[in-house]
Motif scaffolding. Structure first.
Motif, short mmCIF file in Angstrom:
data_model
loop_
_atom_site.label_atom_id
_atom_site.label_comp_id
_atom_site.label_asym_id
_atom_site.label_seq_id
_atom_site.Cartn_x
_atom_site.Cartn_y
_atom_site.Cartn_z
N HIS A 163 0.95 -1.30 0.03
CA HIS A 163 0.06 -0.02 0.19
C HIS A 163 0.80 1.28 -0.02
O HIS A 163 2.28 1.03 0.16
N SER A 165 0.81 3.75 2.17
CA SER A 165 0.79 4.03 3.62
C SER A 165 2.20 4.22 4.01
O SER A 165 2.52 5.12 4.91
N ARG A 189 0.57 -7.02 -4.76
CA ARG A 189 -0.13 -7.98 -3.73
C ARG A 189 -0.09 -9.26 -4.60
O ARG A 189 -0.38 -9.21 -5.74
N GLN A 203 -2.31 3.20 -5.88
CA GLN A 203 -3.16 3.63 -4.64
C GLN A 203 -2.48 5.19 -4.64
O GLN A 203 -1.65 5.78 -5.18
N GLU A 205 -2.59 8.16 -1.23
CA GLU A 205 -2.68 8.18 0.10
C GLU A 205 -2.78 9.66 0.65
O GLU A 205 -2.12 10.41 -0.24
N PHE A 243 -8.19 -0.72 10.45
CA PHE A 243 -7.03 -0.74 9.98
C PHE A 243 -6.16 -0.57 11.13
O PHE A 243 -6.45 0.06 12.11
N PHE A 245 -3.31 1.11 11.53
CA PHE A 245 -2.68 2.45 11.71
C PHE A 245 -3.80 3.73 11.93
O PHE A 245 -3.25 4.82 11.81
N GLY A 277 -10.49 3.61 2.24
CA GLY A 277 -10.47 3.30 3.65
C GLY A 277 -9.76 4.74 4.27
O GLY A 277 -9.14 5.25 3.58
N ALA A 300 -6.07 10.12 7.85
CA ALA A 300 -5.49 9.41 6.72
C ALA A 300 -6.35 8.58 5.79
O ALA A 300 -7.57 8.20 6.54
N LEU A 301 -6.07 8.64 4.58
CA LEU A 301 -7.06 7.77 3.91
C LEU A 301 -6.16 7.11 2.46
O LEU A 301 -5.10 7.85 2.34
N GLY A 302 -6.71 6.22 2.13
CA GLY A 302 -6.09 5.60 0.95
C GLY A 302 -6.79 4.82 0.18
O GLY A 302 -7.84 4.13 0.61
#
Ligand code: PHE
Length: 336
Positions: A163, A165, A189, A203, A205, A243, A245, A277, A300-302
């Motif tokens: 990700h 993050s 992944r 992604q 972030e 999540f 984090f 998320g 935070a979002l991603g």
């Protein structure tokens, strides 16, 4: 006679031709040579005269051959130039103009929205350490995402980030708060490709750190983002989630653009589509980068770019994005 010889020379059509004619007249077995040899049969008092005439003949032939050689060379040059010169009377060919890939287009569109809100674009490496991808993000050893079956590990003990993050950690480590960043990038992944999964995807972030932030800041920002990206008539909702984090954590949905939230085939009857998320940054994450969680807070979002592109453009199969079928790509052409 000489005239006949000169005519033959003038009529040669190529340098090869000319070479043959030259051998015939001037070569060892040639006409001029045999005339020279004949000199023995000539009465001695006439030999001088004979020799001079044969020499003149030889000179005339040589000169004619030289001239013809220059002519042939010049003709060759002109023909070549003629072939190279563009013919402006030929009708033009319509050239297909390329376009940015759909993912690039959506990425830029999303980035513009965040940049216009004051978020700064930052990026990080795709090959990460387990620390940045997991530990620093409060993801414990036992978390399923860390499994060999889900993550690509390199032979030197690093991994391909799962990700974006880890960019949060890298930026917070290198700066003092407050900050507001947008981080786009490629992630990996170990997924078998199907209509909604690819082992390599994208992604973005978003991280904001400041004093006194709350879920309402997150929600207001997301609301603005969703309306800018999908349309002013769209709404969002937050559902509780998990999540490691963030705490609290949410799945964020946008109202379905086809049924307006009534429920249809496209949103599988629910009226909502999951877009990302998000959550409030976990205090442990702040501790890991040396920020005091009593002073600093943030959200935070991603999410996956492919997912956003599929929702925005109503795509059925994520793999279409990688097939490079020009009929598909052309459907989303935007001027460069
Ligand atoms: N990193 C999470 C994922 O890949 C998304 C996320 C980012 C969730 C930031 C919360 C905060 O699914």
């Amino acid at each position: 006679g000489l005239e006949e010889v000169l005519r033959r020379i003038m009529e040669t059509a190529s340098l090869n031709d000319l070479q043959e004619v030259k051998a015939r007249y001037l070569g060892k077995q040639g006409l001029v040579t045999s005339l020279m040899k004949n000199i023995k049969e000539i009465p001695p008092e006439k030999r001088k005269e004979y020799g001079r005439e044969v020499n003149e003949l030889k000179n005339s032939i040589e000169e004619a051959i030289d001239n013809r050689k220059n002519e042939l060379e010049e003709l060759g040059r002109l023909a070549r130039e003629g072939a190279e010169r563009p013919d402006f009377t030929v009708p033009g060919k319509r050239r297909d103009i390329g376009s940015y890939h759909l993912i690039t287009q959506v990425m830029e569109e999303v980035q513009d929205i965040w940049v216009s809100m004051g978020f700064e674009v930052t990026t990080g490496p795709e090959i990460e350490t387990s620390y940045y991808n997991f530990e620093a993000l409060n993801t414990p050893e036992w978390h399923p995402a860390r499994d060999m079956h889900d993550t690509f590990y390199t032979c030197d003990g690093q991994l391909l980030r799962t990700h974006t993050s880890p960019v949060q950690i890298r930026v917070m480590e290198s700066r003092k708060p407050p900050l507001a960043i947008f981080s786009p990038g490629t992630c990996y992944r170990k997924d078998t490709p199907d209509t909604t999964h690819l082992p390599m995807f994208h992604q973005f972030e978003v991280l904001l750190v400041d004093r006194g932030t709350s879920v309402s800041h997150l929600k207001g920002t997301l609301n603005h983002f969703a309306k800018r990206l999908f349309g002013a008539d769209r709404r969002i909702r937050l559902r509780p989630s998990f999540f490691p984090f963030t705490e609290p954590s949410f799945e964020v949905d946008v109202s379905c653009g086809i049924c307006g939230g009534q429920g249809c085939r496209s949103c599988r009857g629910s009226g909502w589509l999951e877009i990302l998320g998000a959550g409030m940054v976990h205090p442990n994450v702040f501790r890991n980068v040396g920020y005091d969680p009593e002073i600093w807070s943030g959200f935070a979002l991603g999410t996956g770019l492919e997912r956003i592109a599929m929702l925005k453009y109503d795509l059925e199969d994520i793999r279409d994005l990688l097939r490079n079928d020009r009929r598909f790509l052309k459907g989303y052409r935007r001027a460069i």
